[in-house]
Write an enzyme that holds these catalytic residues in place. Sequence first.
Site, PDB file in Angstrom:
ATOM      1  N   LYS A  24       4.905  -0.919 -10.927  1.00 50.22           N
ATOM      2  CA  LYS A  24       4.193  -0.392  -9.766  1.00 50.22           C
ATOM      3  C   LYS A  24       4.221   1.127  -9.890  1.00 50.22           C
ATOM      4  O   LYS A  24       5.283   1.750  -9.844  1.00 50.22           O
ATOM      5  CB  LYS A  24       4.851  -0.823  -8.456  1.00 50.22           C
ATOM      6  N   GLY A  55       5.803   3.053   5.526  1.00 45.74           N
ATOM      7  CA  GLY A  55       6.804   2.927   6.580  1.00 45.74           C
ATOM      8  C   GLY A  55       6.349   3.305   7.968  1.00 45.74           C
ATOM      9  O   GLY A  55       7.147   3.305   8.901  1.00 45.74           O
ATOM     10  N   ALA A  88       1.649  -0.887   2.093  1.00 45.78           N
ATOM     11  CA  ALA A  88       2.113   0.196   2.978  1.00 45.78           C
ATOM     12  C   ALA A  88       1.375   0.215   4.312  1.00 45.78           C
ATOM     13  O   ALA A  88       0.156   0.073   4.369  1.00 45.78           O
ATOM     14  CB  ALA A  88       2.006   1.562   2.322  1.00 45.78           C
ATOM     15  N   GLY A  89       2.170   0.391   5.364  1.00 43.98           N
ATOM     16  CA  GLY A  89       1.637   0.603   6.698  1.00 43.98           C
ATOM     17  C   GLY A  89       1.590  -0.624   7.579  1.00 43.98           C
ATOM     18  O   GLY A  89       1.491  -0.505   8.798  1.00 43.98           O
ATOM     19  N   ASN A 147       7.475  -4.074   2.903  1.00 45.42           N
ATOM     20  CA  ASN A 147       8.906  -3.810   2.803  1.00 45.42           C
ATOM     21  C   ASN A 147       9.499  -3.382   4.145  1.00 45.42           C
ATOM     22  O   ASN A 147      10.265  -4.104   4.772  1.00 45.42           O
ATOM     23  CB  ASN A 147       9.172  -2.776   1.732  1.00 45.42           C
ATOM     24  N   THR A 148       9.126  -2.191   4.618  1.00 45.58           N
ATOM     25  CA  THR A 148       9.766  -1.620   5.807  1.00 45.58           C
ATOM     26  C   THR A 148       9.661  -2.524   7.026  1.00 45.58           C
ATOM     27  O   THR A 148      10.633  -2.700   7.768  1.00 45.58           O
ATOM     28  CB  THR A 148       9.156  -0.243   6.132  1.00 45.58           C
TER      29      THR A 148
END
Length: 275
Positions: free
Chosen positions: A116, A177, A203-204, A225-226
Amino acid sequence: MQMLDRPLDRAADDQLTIAGRTFKSRLMTGTGKYRNFDEMRQSIAASECEIVTVAVRRVQTNAPGHEGLADALDWTKIWMLPNTAGCQTADEAVRVARLGREMAKLLGQEDNNFVKLEVIPDSKYLLPDPIGTLEAAEKLVKEGFAVLPYINADPMLAKRLEEVGCVTVMPLGSPIGSGQGLNNASNIRIIIENATVPVVVDAGIGVPSEAAQAMELGADALLINTAIAQAQNPAAMARAMHLAAVAGRLAYQAGRIPIKTYASPSSPTSGMITC
């Protein structure tokens, strides 16, 4: 029931293919930001993901929260996606990608050439550098890497990265995040329409409804992830994200109804008894 079972069975058999490798799950997760390894392991299991990202630099330096990470998961069941997180230039990213490939080999994944690709010089908004990303991608493809580049939702850049040989494109929904959801939905839709490689929204995403929305647009996969790691109950959120990815994919394949300006009755108007 037989007529209903057939299309649902076909959807269940729908697999994600990246660089010739197939995966049943369309949800990828990460290893960062968890409060402890137990929560991470429980969440990865609950998500049913098969691809997990690992920040190579943080593992190599035993950064806080990453000590012993390489040994914390069963890599015979999970495909490692080494990540060049923390790299600010193309040259840095290329060096870290090479380290990531060696790390995967040490963990028994001899044929793992995935990376990645992140090139992020911006420390405030963590937005990827399009020029550095393209430069690093060209070099890594020539070295035999299967490159999954993290990018802004830029349709022109996505097409250029595809042309140089990247195996996916990974447009951000909103900053890493941030939990802002799909701020770039229109551009992501254009990327999806024009891509011939898998599009992974990365993301987001903050909640399952946003995960489902991305899949309903036609994204091939998600990386989250976050939103999982920082949830009050990470394993429960991981399971919710798994279900959202499945539901969104099935809805996309089913085909939504057209959006209309006016109401349309759900019951037929012909043959009605007049009063």
